[in-house]
Design a protein around this motif. Structure first.
Motif, PDB file in Angstrom:
ATOM      1  N   THR A 112      28.259  31.389  37.442  1.00  0.00           N
ATOM      2  CA  THR A 112      28.631  32.484  38.343  1.00  0.00           C
ATOM      3  C   THR A 112      27.547  32.777  39.360  1.00  0.00           C
ATOM      4  N   GLU A 113      26.332  33.052  38.881  1.00  0.00           N
ATOM      5  CA  GLU A 113      25.239  33.543  39.726  1.00  0.00           C
ATOM      6  C   GLU A 113      24.404  32.431  40.348  1.00  0.00           C
ATOM      7  N   THR A 131      36.859  33.862  49.145  1.00  0.00           N
ATOM      8  CA  THR A 131      37.353  34.688  48.052  1.00  0.00           C
ATOM      9  C   THR A 131      36.675  34.191  46.783  1.00  0.00           C
ATOM     10  N   PHE A 132      36.071  35.107  46.052  1.00  0.00           N
ATOM     11  CA  PHE A 132      35.329  34.763  44.842  1.00  0.00           C
ATOM     12  C   PHE A 132      36.118  35.217  43.636  1.00  0.00           C
ATOM     13  N   ALA A 133      36.557  34.262  42.834  1.00  0.00           N
ATOM     14  CA  ALA A 133      37.356  34.544  41.630  1.00  0.00           C
ATOM     15  C   ALA A 133      36.424  34.657  40.429  1.00  0.00           C
ATOM     16  N   SER A 134      35.705  35.775  40.328  1.00  0.00           N
ATOM     17  CA  SER A 134      34.660  35.862  39.307  1.00  0.00           C
ATOM     18  C   SER A 134      35.188  35.745  37.887  1.00  0.00           C
ATOM     19  N   PRO A 141      23.794  34.127  29.343  1.00  0.00           N
ATOM     20  CA  PRO A 141      22.705  35.099  29.462  1.00  0.00           C
ATOM     21  C   PRO A 141      21.429  34.447  30.006  1.00  0.00           C
ATOM     22  N   MET A 142      20.663  35.250  30.762  1.00  0.00           N
ATOM     23  CA  MET A 142      19.405  34.776  31.335  1.00  0.00           C
ATOM     24  C   MET A 142      18.323  35.814  31.052  1.00  0.00           C
ATOM     25  N   ALA A 153      26.546  41.547  32.951  1.00  0.00           N
ATOM     26  CA  ALA A 153      25.575  42.047  33.933  1.00  0.00           C
ATOM     27  C   ALA A 153      25.386  41.043  35.065  1.00  0.00           C
ATOM     28  N   LEU A 154      25.327  39.769  34.729  1.00  0.00           N
ATOM     29  CA  LEU A 154      25.183  38.740  35.770  1.00  0.00           C
ATOM     30  C   LEU A 154      26.412  38.700  36.676  1.00  0.00           C
TER      31      LEU A 154
END
Length: 179
Positions: A112-113, A131-134, A141-142, A153-154
Motif C-alpha cells: 500500500t504505502e 483512483t486508489f483502491a486501498s 506492519p513496519m 495505520a499505514l
C-alpha cells in the motif's frame, strides 16, 4: 475503448517468501482485488500487471516467484517488470497507456504505502487521473525508531497523503459503480 486502466502492482508470489509475510489481511485483500479485477474485465477496462524484479532472492526472475499469486486467473492486457518502487520508471507503461489514450488509472496491489502509493504519486505527476483502491491493496506492519505502524495505520496514512493531492480514494464498490 475505455480511457481507464487497472494497474495491478506486485501481486506476486515473491511476497510469500519474505520474512514479514502474514496471512492476517490476505483473505480480505484477495476478495477485494479479485472483485476489482473481475469488475474491470467485465467493463472492458484493461488490467495491467506490474511485477517487481530484483537481482537476487525471491524477487529475482531466477527464483520462479515473480509470477501472479495463485488466486489470480485473469489474462492481463500487458505485463511490465520494474526494478524501482514506481511502475513507470524504465518500464514502458507510460507509453503503452498514452498510445491507447488512457488517462485514468485505478491502482491496486502490494504494498500500500510503497509501490502502490509511489506509483499513484508518479502517475499524478505525469498527468493521469488516479483512483486508489486501498481496500484492494495489501501491506504489512513496519517499525521505525521503536514505533510500529500496523496495516490499518499505514493504510490510513497513505489515504491521508494521497486524497485530494495525488488520487481519489474509493472502495471497490464505488469504483465499479462509476466504470
Amino acid at each position: 475503448m475505455s480511457r481507464t486502466a487497472l494497474i495491478n502492482i506486485d501481486t506476486q508470489q515473491s511476497f510469500f517468501h519474505r520474512e514479514y509475510w502474514q496471512e492476517k489481511d490476505f483473505p480480505d485483500f484477495q476478495q477485494a482485488i479479485s472483485a476489482l479485477i473481475a469488475g474491470c474485465e467485465a467493463r472492458g477496462v484493461p488490467v495491467v500487471d506490474i511485477f517487481h524484479v530484483a537481482d537476487s532472492g525471491p524477487f529475482s526472475l531466477e527464483s520462479g516467484f515473480v509470477a501472479p499469486m495463485p488466486f489470480l486467473t485473469h489474462q492481463p492486457a500487458v505485463t511490465f517488470y520494474k526494478h524501482v518502487h514506481n511502475a513507470f520508471t524504465d518500464t514502458g507503461l507510460d507509453r503503452w497507456l498514452r498510445v491507447r489514450d488512457i488517462n485514468h488509472l485505478i491502482i491496486c496491489g502490494i504494498r500500500t504505502e510503497q509501490c502502490c502509493e509511489t506509483t499513484a504519486r508518479v502517475a499524478s505527476d505525469l498527468g493521469y487521473r488516479v483512483t486508489f483502491a486501498s481496500e484492494a491493496t495489501l501491506t504489512f506492519p513496519m517499525t521505525h525508531k521503536g514505533i510500529t505502524l500496523d496495516c490499518d495505520a499505514l493504510r490510513h496514512r497513505t489515504e491521508t497523503v494521497l486524497e485530494g493531492r495525488f488520487a481519489t480514494i474509493k472502495t471497490v464498490h464505488e469504483i465499479l459503480e462509476c466504470e
